[in-house]
Design a protein around this motif. Structure first.
Motif, PDB file in Angstrom:
ATOM      1  N   GLU A 266       0.881  -1.269  -0.030  1.00  0.00           N
ATOM      2  CA  GLU A 266      -0.059   0.138   0.136  1.00  0.00           C
ATOM      3  C   GLU A 266       0.855   1.212   0.292  1.00  0.00           C
ATOM      4  OE1 GLU A 266      -3.320   2.615   0.208  1.00  0.00           O
ATOM      5  OE2 GLU A 266      -2.892   0.625  -0.471  1.00  0.00           O
ATOM      6  N   THR A 267       1.990   1.200   0.882  1.00  0.00           N
ATOM      7  CA  THR A 267       2.838   2.266   0.946  1.00  0.00           C
ATOM      8  C   THR A 267       3.510   2.650  -0.440  1.00  0.00           C
ATOM      9  OG1 THR A 267       3.371   2.026   3.052  1.00  0.00           O
ATOM     10  CG2 THR A 267       5.156   3.126   1.901  1.00  0.00           C
ATOM     11  N   GLU A 268       3.948   1.565  -1.270  1.00  0.00           N
ATOM     12  CA  GLU A 268       4.466   1.457  -2.794  1.00  0.00           C
ATOM     13  C   GLU A 268       3.383   2.141  -3.692  1.00  0.00           C
ATOM     14  OE1 GLU A 268       5.627  -2.303  -3.243  1.00  0.00           O
ATOM     15  OE2 GLU A 268       7.573  -2.093  -2.498  1.00  0.00           O
ATOM     16  N   ARG A 269       2.076   1.856  -3.196  1.00  0.00           N
ATOM     17  CA  ARG A 269       1.080   2.544  -4.374  1.00  0.00           C
ATOM     18  C   ARG A 269       1.015   3.928  -3.998  1.00  0.00           C
ATOM     19  NH1 ARG A 269      -4.088   3.732  -4.080  1.00  0.00           N
ATOM     20  NH2 ARG A 269      -3.874   3.763  -1.866  1.00  0.00           N
ATOM     21  N   ARG A 270       0.931   4.288  -2.727  1.00  0.00           N
ATOM     22  CA  ARG A 270       0.492   5.657  -2.350  1.00  0.00           C
ATOM     23  C   ARG A 270       1.881   6.513  -2.883  1.00  0.00           C
ATOM     24  NH1 ARG A 270      -0.093   5.771   3.962  1.00  0.00           N
ATOM     25  NH2 ARG A 270       0.226   8.011   3.313  1.00  0.00           N
ATOM     26  N   LEU A 271       3.272   5.906  -2.803  1.00  0.00           N
ATOM     27  CA  LEU A 271       4.296   6.697  -3.165  1.00  0.00           C
ATOM     28  C   LEU A 271       4.326   6.882  -4.797  1.00  0.00           C
ATOM     29  CD1 LEU A 271       7.134   7.960  -2.821  1.00  0.00           C
ATOM     30  CD2 LEU A 271       7.867   5.376  -2.953  1.00  0.00           C
ATOM     31  N   ARG A 272       3.886   5.833  -5.535  1.00  0.00           N
ATOM     32  CA  ARG A 272       3.588   6.017  -6.968  1.00  0.00           C
ATOM     33  C   ARG A 272       2.720   6.965  -7.276  1.00  0.00           C
ATOM     34  NH1 ARG A 272       4.129   0.200  -6.862  1.00  0.00           N
ATOM     35  NH2 ARG A 272       1.632   0.254  -6.896  1.00  0.00           N
ATOM     36  N   GLU A 274       1.797   9.652  -5.327  1.00  0.00           N
ATOM     37  CA  GLU A 274       2.486  10.954  -5.179  1.00  0.00           C
ATOM     38  C   GLU A 274       3.390  11.274  -5.972  1.00  0.00           C
ATOM     39  OE1 GLU A 274       1.526  13.016  -2.624  1.00  0.00           O
ATOM     40  OE2 GLU A 274      -0.053  11.789  -1.917  1.00  0.00           O
ATOM     41  N   ARG A 275       4.067  10.545  -6.642  1.00  0.00           N
ATOM     42  CA  ARG A 275       5.057  10.779  -7.588  1.00  0.00           C
ATOM     43  C   ARG A 275       4.264  11.455  -8.992  1.00  0.00           C
ATOM     44  NH1 ARG A 275       9.039   5.528  -7.412  1.00  0.00           N
ATOM     45  NH2 ARG A 275      10.629   6.294  -5.645  1.00  0.00           N
ATOM     46  N   ASP A 276       3.302  10.725  -9.152  1.00  0.00           N
ATOM     47  CA  ASP A 276       2.611  10.996 -10.431  1.00  0.00           C
ATOM     48  C   ASP A 276       1.747  12.584  -9.990  1.00  0.00           C
ATOM     49  OD1 ASP A 276       3.084   8.484 -11.609  1.00  0.00           O
ATOM     50  OD2 ASP A 276       1.309   7.664 -10.955  1.00  0.00           O
ATOM     51  N   LEU A 277       1.480  12.643  -9.019  1.00  0.00           N
ATOM     52  CA  LEU A 277       0.877  13.929  -8.613  1.00  0.00           C
ATOM     53  C   LEU A 277       1.695  15.092  -8.805  1.00  0.00           C
ATOM     54  CD1 LEU A 277      -1.492  15.593  -7.736  1.00  0.00           C
ATOM     55  CD2 LEU A 277      -1.030  15.199  -5.307  1.00  0.00           C
ATOM     56  N   THR A 278       3.160  14.793  -8.095  1.00  0.00           N
ATOM     57  CA  THR A 278       3.983  15.942  -8.116  1.00  0.00           C
ATOM     58  C   THR A 278       4.483  16.184  -9.623  1.00  0.00           C
ATOM     59  OG1 THR A 278       4.973  15.225  -6.186  1.00  0.00           O
ATOM     60  CG2 THR A 278       6.568  16.371  -7.638  1.00  0.00           C
ATOM     61  N   ASP A 279       4.617  15.151 -10.440  1.00  0.00           N
ATOM     62  CA  ASP A 279       4.806  15.369 -12.038  1.00  0.00           C
ATOM     63  C   ASP A 279       3.827  16.302 -12.607  1.00  0.00           C
ATOM     64  OD1 ASP A 279       7.336  13.824 -11.694  1.00  0.00           O
ATOM     65  OD2 ASP A 279       6.133  12.070 -12.428  1.00  0.00           O
ATOM     66  N   ARG A 280       2.404  15.761 -12.123  1.00  0.00           N
ATOM     67  CA  ARG A 280       1.210  16.447 -13.024  1.00  0.00           C
ATOM     68  C   ARG A 280       1.233  17.933 -12.646  1.00  0.00           C
ATOM     69  NH1 ARG A 280      -1.674  11.559 -11.959  1.00  0.00           N
ATOM     70  NH2 ARG A 280      -2.616  12.345 -10.031  1.00  0.00           N
ATOM     71  N   ILE A 281       1.734  18.256 -11.378  1.00  0.00           N
ATOM     72  CA  ILE A 281       1.569  19.702 -10.837  1.00  0.00           C
ATOM     73  C   ILE A 281       2.948  20.528 -11.628  1.00  0.00           C
ATOM     74  CG2 ILE A 281       2.104  20.958  -8.796  1.00  0.00           C
ATOM     75  CD1 ILE A 281       0.583  19.114  -7.138  1.00  0.00           C
ATOM     76  N   LEU A 282       4.076  19.897 -11.680  1.00  0.00           N
ATOM     77  CA  LEU A 282       4.976  20.298 -12.428  1.00  0.00           C
ATOM     78  C   LEU A 282       4.702  20.851 -13.872  1.00  0.00           C
ATOM     79  CD1 LEU A 282       8.131  18.296 -11.290  1.00  0.00           C
ATOM     80  CD2 LEU A 282       7.547  20.847 -10.332  1.00  0.00           C
TER      81      LEU A 282
END
Length: 394
Positions: A266-272, A274-282
């Motif tokens: 579940e942590t790995e899923r959340r990490l992925r 969050e990474r996707d969210l950061t990339d989209r914001i950028l």
């Protein structure tokens, strides 16, 4: 970490010739075993750190095998301790078990007694090392996640290993009590059942294939992740490591060490996510944005940032003040001392700063800048988001 690495064994017997015979017999049986003959039982507790397993005679003057076991358990609850008894001395078994003995084996027979003893030493030490490796893996995974994403906290605080023994059909023959913590089932509810019955249908064929591969090749030790139906009806992700010991006369089973990795998945899923969210914001931000580490390394940058600095995005990522071609100065053109860079101040204070004027020299040229910076939210503030509010050439 390989379970095939050498095993250091203390062979304890007051009779020097028998002590040497046991030590030599074990080393002749298994190339993994490195033995030390000890004729003075009182010296063992001072040398516990040297050994992975202790094999002790029972009948010794002064300190017998049970007393030595008692002294060892005061100092170390986990080190395997095998009582290697003479014929007819099994009457000490109940006392030994109450003191925490790992096993007791008789000295009867010829050289095969050393084979039995060597196999048992390997089995108990391998199981102990597997349990320790589970804990080390948990700590390493938690640290890696904490470093990569500040907002994650340690999720895996306790991940007990379970031990099961299967026959050649995959039926539970033995289930350790810790299985209840992982699956919700007490051992008696699983004994006699197929280990594959509660595996998710999409994972079952893969798990059975790994099991069959180890049956045909006992040297193959599979590690497999799969979903297992908890007694509550939920699906839990389980990681299991197996060892085919069906031909081992002391075990005659397929040994499986398992742990619940549901929280890690579940942590790995959340990490992925969050990474996707950061990339989209950028990507969607119209402002030039940089994601910087505390030492000034640019970890990520959006296309707008690459555009205003006249560089390719991949050229911009990875730059830091440590490179000769990269320097940052204050608004007066003066050098900035270590510890006073904007990203260091923001990361250390944990607060945002806005409208800071400075100068920068990059491989693409010299610029004056007005920037704002904010730490990443969470306990770890090693990452800083820098927004370029205004920029121009010097």
């Amino acid at each position: 970490m390989s379970l095939e690495r050498p095993i250091s064994v203390a062979c304890v017997d007051d009779y020097a010739e028998l002590c040497d015979l046991t030590a030599e017999g074990l080393e002749a049986t298994s190339c993994r075993l490195q033995t030390t003959a000890i004729t003075d039982p009182s010296s063992v507790t001072d040398r516990l750190a040297e050994f992975d397993c202790i094999v002790s005679d029972y009948e010794m003057p002064g300190i017998d095998g049970l007393e030595l076991l008692r002294q060892v358990r005061v100092l170390d609850d986990d080190i395997p301790f095998i009582l290697f008894t003479s014929e007819g001395s099994e009457n000490v078994a109940s006392d030994a078990i109450s003191l925490g003995v790992t096993d007791y084996i008789t000295k009867s027979g010829g050289s095969e007694r050393f084979t039995r003893l060597a196999h048992r030493i390997e089995s108990v030490v391998d199981a102990q090392r597997a349990t320790e490796q589970v804990e080390r893996t948990r700590e390493q995974a938690t640290e890696a996640i904490r470093t990569e994403r500040a907002r994650f906290r340690a999720l895996i605080e306790h991940s007990p290993a379970t031990v099961c023994l299967l026959d050649d059909t995959g039926t539970f023959q033995y289930v350790s009590p810790s299985m209840e913590e992982v699956t919700g089932f007490v051992p008696r509810e699983l004994r006699g059942e197929s280990a594959f019955d509660r595996v998710h249908a999409e994972d079952r064929e893969r798990v059975e294939r790994e099991f069959a591969k180890s049956l045909s090749n006992p040297d193959y030790r599979p590690t497999v992740e799969y979903r297992f139906r908890h007694k509550s009806g939920d699906w839990r992700y389980i990681e299991s490591r197996g060892a085919n010991r069906l031909d081992d006369p002391d075990i005659e089973g397929f040994v499986v060490n398992s742990r619940d990795i549901s929280e890690r998945r579940e942590t790995e899923r959340r990490l992925r996510r969050e990474r996707d969210l950061t990339d989209r914001i950028l990507e969607v931000s119209p402002a030039p944005l940089l994601l910087m580490e505390r030492d000034g390394h640019i970890r990520r940058a959006n296309d707008r940032a690459a555009e205003v600095f006249g560089m390719e995005r991949q050229e911009l990522i990875g730059l830091s003040p440590a490179e000769p071609s990269v320097t940052f100065r204050n608004a007066d053109g003066e050098s900035i001392a270590d510890g006073e860079y904007l990203w260091e101040v923001v990361a250390g204070a944990g607060t945002a700063m806005q409208g800071v004027d400075c100068e920068a020299s990059l491989p693409s040229g010299d610029f004056w800048l007005t920037v704002s910076a904010s730490p990443m939210s969470g306990e770890d503030r090693t990452l800083v988001v820098v927004s370029v509010d205004d920029i121009g050439p010097l």
